[in-house]
Scaffold this motif. Structure first.
Motif, PDB file in Angstrom:
ATOM      1  N   GLU A 125       0.838  -1.211   0.000  1.00 55.19           N
ATOM      2  CA  GLU A 125       0.000   0.000   0.000  1.00 55.19           C
ATOM      3  C   GLU A 125       0.870   1.257   0.000  1.00 55.19           C
ATOM      4  OE1 GLU A 125      -3.222   0.160  -0.630  1.00 55.19           O
ATOM      5  OE2 GLU A 125      -3.117  -2.019  -0.825  1.00 55.19           O
ATOM      6  N   SER A 126       1.965   1.223   0.748  1.00 56.98           N
ATOM      7  CA  SER A 126       2.888   2.359   0.761  1.00 56.98           C
ATOM      8  C   SER A 126       3.573   2.530  -0.585  1.00 56.98           C
ATOM      9  CB  SER A 126       3.940   2.183   1.857  1.00 56.98           C
ATOM     10  OG  SER A 126       3.318   2.170   3.122  1.00 56.98           O
ATOM     11  N   VAL A 127       3.865   1.412  -1.232  1.00 59.20           N
ATOM     12  CA  VAL A 127       4.456   1.462  -2.571  1.00 59.20           C
ATOM     13  C   VAL A 127       3.471   2.114  -3.536  1.00 59.20           C
ATOM     14  CG1 VAL A 127       5.228   0.055  -4.533  1.00 59.20           C
ATOM     15  CG2 VAL A 127       6.018  -0.490  -2.216  1.00 59.20           C
ATOM     16  N   LYS A 128       2.200   1.718  -3.464  1.00 60.35           N
ATOM     17  CA  LYS A 128       1.177   2.319  -4.334  1.00 60.35           C
ATOM     18  C   LYS A 128       1.097   3.828  -4.125  1.00 60.35           C
ATOM     19  CE  LYS A 128      -1.950  -1.615  -4.690  1.00 60.35           C
ATOM     20  NZ  LYS A 128      -3.271  -2.147  -4.300  1.00 60.35           N
ATOM     21  N   MET A 129       1.265   4.275  -2.877  1.00 61.81           N
ATOM     22  CA  MET A 129       1.179   5.698  -2.537  1.00 61.81           C
ATOM     23  C   MET A 129       2.465   6.460  -2.882  1.00 61.81           C
ATOM     24  SD  MET A 129      -1.860   6.010  -1.166  1.00 61.81           S
ATOM     25  CE  MET A 129      -1.753   7.545  -0.284  1.00 61.81           C
ATOM     26  N   ARG A 130       3.492   5.722  -3.321  1.00 61.65           N
ATOM     27  CA  ARG A 130       4.806   6.295  -3.633  1.00 61.65           C
ATOM     28  C   ARG A 130       5.398   6.991  -2.403  1.00 61.65           C
ATOM     29  NH1 ARG A 130       4.652   7.875 -10.069  1.00 61.65           N
ATOM     30  NH2 ARG A 130       2.908   6.548 -10.558  1.00 61.65           N
ATOM     31  N   ASP A 131       5.253   6.330  -1.280  1.00 62.18           N
ATOM     32  CA  ASP A 131       5.777   6.833  -0.014  1.00 62.18           C
ATOM     33  C   ASP A 131       7.309   6.887  -0.093  1.00 62.18           C
ATOM     34  OD1 ASP A 131       7.025   5.951   2.763  1.00 62.18           O
ATOM     35  OD2 ASP A 131       5.111   6.946   3.209  1.00 62.18           O
ATOM     36  N   PHE A 132       7.866   8.075   0.102  1.00 62.68           N
ATOM     37  CA  PHE A 132       9.309   8.260  -0.062  1.00 62.68           C
ATOM     38  C   PHE A 132      10.127   7.410   0.898  1.00 62.68           C
ATOM     39  CE2 PHE A 132       9.562  12.694  -2.248  1.00 62.68           C
ATOM     40  CZ  PHE A 132       8.980  12.161  -3.368  1.00 62.68           C
ATOM     41  N   GLN A 133       9.663   7.232   2.125  1.00 63.90           N
ATOM     42  CA  GLN A 133      10.413   6.437   3.097  1.00 63.90           C
ATOM     43  C   GLN A 133      10.511   4.978   2.630  1.00 63.90           C
ATOM     44  OE1 GLN A 133       9.048   6.858   7.141  1.00 63.90           O
ATOM     45  NE2 GLN A 133      10.355   5.203   7.875  1.00 63.90           N
ATOM     46  N   ILE A 134       9.415   4.441   2.130  1.00 61.73           N
ATOM     47  CA  ILE A 134       9.412   3.058   1.633  1.00 61.73           C
ATOM     48  C   ILE A 134      10.228   2.949   0.352  1.00 61.73           C
ATOM     49  CG2 ILE A 134       7.924   1.254   0.650  1.00 61.73           C
ATOM     50  CD1 ILE A 134       7.864   1.464   3.746  1.00 61.73           C
ATOM     51  N   LEU A 135      10.089   3.921  -0.540  1.00 59.44           N
ATOM     52  CA  LEU A 135      10.865   3.898  -1.779  1.00 59.44           C
ATOM     53  C   LEU A 135      12.361   3.983  -1.489  1.00 59.44           C
ATOM     54  CD1 LEU A 135       8.631   6.100  -4.083  1.00 59.44           C
ATOM     55  CD2 LEU A 135       9.004   3.632  -4.235  1.00 59.44           C
ATOM     56  N   GLU A 136      12.716   4.805  -0.528  1.00 61.63           N
ATOM     57  CA  GLU A 136      14.128   4.886  -0.146  1.00 61.63           C
ATOM     58  C   GLU A 136      14.620   3.536   0.375  1.00 61.63           C
ATOM     59  OE1 GLU A 136      17.064   7.340   2.873  1.00 61.63           O
ATOM     60  OE2 GLU A 136      15.068   8.130   2.454  1.00 61.63           O
ATOM     61  N   GLU A 137      13.799   2.855   1.161  1.00 63.86           N
ATOM     62  CA  GLU A 137      14.162   1.526   1.661  1.00 63.86           C
ATOM     63  C   GLU A 137      14.368   0.544   0.503  1.00 63.86           C
ATOM     64  OE1 GLU A 137      12.018  -2.266   3.885  1.00 63.86           O
ATOM     65  OE2 GLU A 137      11.201  -0.259   4.260  1.00 63.86           O
ATOM     66  N   ILE A 138      13.441   0.534  -0.439  1.00 65.81           N
ATOM     67  CA  ILE A 138      13.524  -0.392  -1.574  1.00 65.81           C
ATOM     68  C   ILE A 138      14.756  -0.092  -2.430  1.00 65.81           C
ATOM     69  CG2 ILE A 138      12.420  -1.112  -3.730  1.00 65.81           C
ATOM     70  CD1 ILE A 138       9.706  -0.587  -2.309  1.00 65.81           C
ATOM     71  N   ILE A 139      14.965   1.183  -2.719  1.00 63.59           N
ATOM     72  CA  ILE A 139      16.101   1.560  -3.573  1.00 63.59           C
ATOM     73  C   ILE A 139      17.421   1.262  -2.870  1.00 63.59           C
ATOM     74  CG2 ILE A 139      17.281   3.509  -4.662  1.00 63.59           C
ATOM     75  CD1 ILE A 139      14.378   4.638  -5.195  1.00 63.59           C
ATOM     76  N   TYR A 140      17.514   1.606  -1.606  1.00 65.37           N
ATOM     77  CA  TYR A 140      18.734   1.330  -0.842  1.00 65.37           C
ATOM     78  C   TYR A 140      19.018  -0.176  -0.827  1.00 65.37           C
ATOM     79  CZ  TYR A 140      22.000   1.278   3.091  1.00 65.37           C
ATOM     80  OH  TYR A 140      23.102   1.084   3.887  1.00 65.37           O
ATOM     81  N   TRP A 141      17.988  -0.969  -0.534  1.00 64.09           N
ATOM     82  CA  TRP A 141      18.159  -2.421  -0.515  1.00 64.09           C
ATOM     83  C   TRP A 141      18.574  -2.932  -1.901  1.00 64.09           C
ATOM     84  CZ3 TRP A 141      15.629  -6.002  -3.488  1.00 64.09           C
ATOM     85  CH2 TRP A 141      15.917  -7.340  -3.195  1.00 64.09           C
ATOM     86  N   SER A 142      17.929  -2.431  -2.945  1.00 70.13           N
ATOM     87  CA  SER A 142      18.228  -2.878  -4.305  1.00 70.13           C
ATOM     88  C   SER A 142      19.660  -2.560  -4.703  1.00 70.13           C
ATOM     89  CB  SER A 142      17.264  -2.232  -5.311  1.00 70.13           C
ATOM     90  OG  SER A 142      15.958  -2.655  -5.081  1.00 70.13           O
ATOM     91  N   VAL A 143      20.101  -1.354  -4.402  1.00 65.24           N
ATOM     92  CA  VAL A 143      21.464  -0.961  -4.750  1.00 65.24           C
ATOM     93  C   VAL A 143      22.472  -1.832  -4.006  1.00 65.24           C
ATOM     94  CG1 VAL A 143      23.182   0.895  -4.560  1.00 65.24           C
ATOM     95  CG2 VAL A 143      20.882   1.400  -5.416  1.00 65.24           C
ATOM     96  N   LEU A 144      22.271  -2.027  -2.696  1.00 67.78           N
ATOM     97  CA  LEU A 144      23.191  -2.883  -1.937  1.00 67.78           C
ATOM     98  C   LEU A 144      23.190  -4.317  -2.467  1.00 67.78           C
ATOM     99  CD1 LEU A 144      22.752  -1.812   1.794  1.00 67.78           C
ATOM    100  CD2 LEU A 144      24.631  -1.289   0.228  1.00 67.78           C
ATOM    101  N   THR A 145      22.007  -4.829  -2.782  1.00 70.18           N
ATOM    102  CA  THR A 145      21.909  -6.199  -3.297  1.00 70.18           C
ATOM    103  C   THR A 145      22.619  -6.326  -4.637  1.00 70.18           C
ATOM    104  OG1 THR A 145      19.814  -6.527  -2.133  1.00 70.18           O
ATOM    105  CG2 THR A 145      20.296  -8.032  -3.952  1.00 70.18           C
TER     106      THR A 145
END
Length: 194
Positions: A125-145
């Protein structure tokens, strides 16, 4: 590619020049390929503006140009000097482009991190809302991975190959529909490939 090279030559960009690539995956790949080949390599800074480019294509040093109706037929490996990401760019994307890029993160969670795969269910639901805190988590995790996979296998000889999951069939499907169209986004093709 040729037009960019001609523009750089006309502007007398020297070997100590710099390319700043502002855009999505196509612009990033083009900018990186030019940087890697002009004067045998000049500095590059990525400013990715799409989910696909933030999560995936700006990281890892792969460049590629489509040629003869084949995806990434021409390319090099070339790391930027820096990558700057501003999540506000993601608010400008169409829903389709926004979700297409997230497919790359989901793909990495399937192959590399079951905990993150299940986390996507919690944060949808946060992803659908484009919540910056969640997007930052996803992007940070993706870059590290992604960096975990590419740091020890820069030229894709072993562990990095796992990042191609979904791409073999996905890129075949992209090629079938034609590379320059709007019927199928890259992330959608990868999802079908998975």
């Amino acid at each position: 590619y040729q037009l960019v090279l001609q523009s750089m030559t006309d502007a007398q960009i020297a070997r100590d020049g710099l390319i700043i690539s502002i855009g999505g995956g196509v612009i990033g790949d083009l900018g990186a390929f030019v940087a890697s080949t002009y004067q045998r390599g000049i500095d590059l800074i990525h400013v990715p503006t799409t989910t696909t480019s933030m999560l995936d294509s700006a990281v890892g040093g792969k460049t590629g140009l489509n040629h003869l109706d084949q995806v990434n037929l021409i390319g090099t490996y070339f790391n930027p000097k820096a990558i700057f990401m501003d999540l506000r760019f993601l608010t400008t994307l169409s829903e389709r482009d926004y979700y297409s890029g997230l497919c790359e993160a989901i793909k990495m969670s399937i192959t590399s991190d079951a905990e993150m795969f299940y986390r996507f269910q919690e944060i949808k639901e946060s992803v659908k809302m484009r919540d910056f805190q969640i997007l930052e988590e996803i992007i940070y995790w993706s870059v590290l991975t992604k960096l975990k996979h590419v740091s020890s296998d820069f030229k894709e000889k072993s562990i990095r190959l796992i990042l191609n999951y979904g791409h073999t069939f996905g890129q075949a499907i992209e090629t079938y529909y034609g590379l320059y169209q709007d019927k199928l986004k890259h992330g959608e093709a990868v999802s079908l490939g998975i």
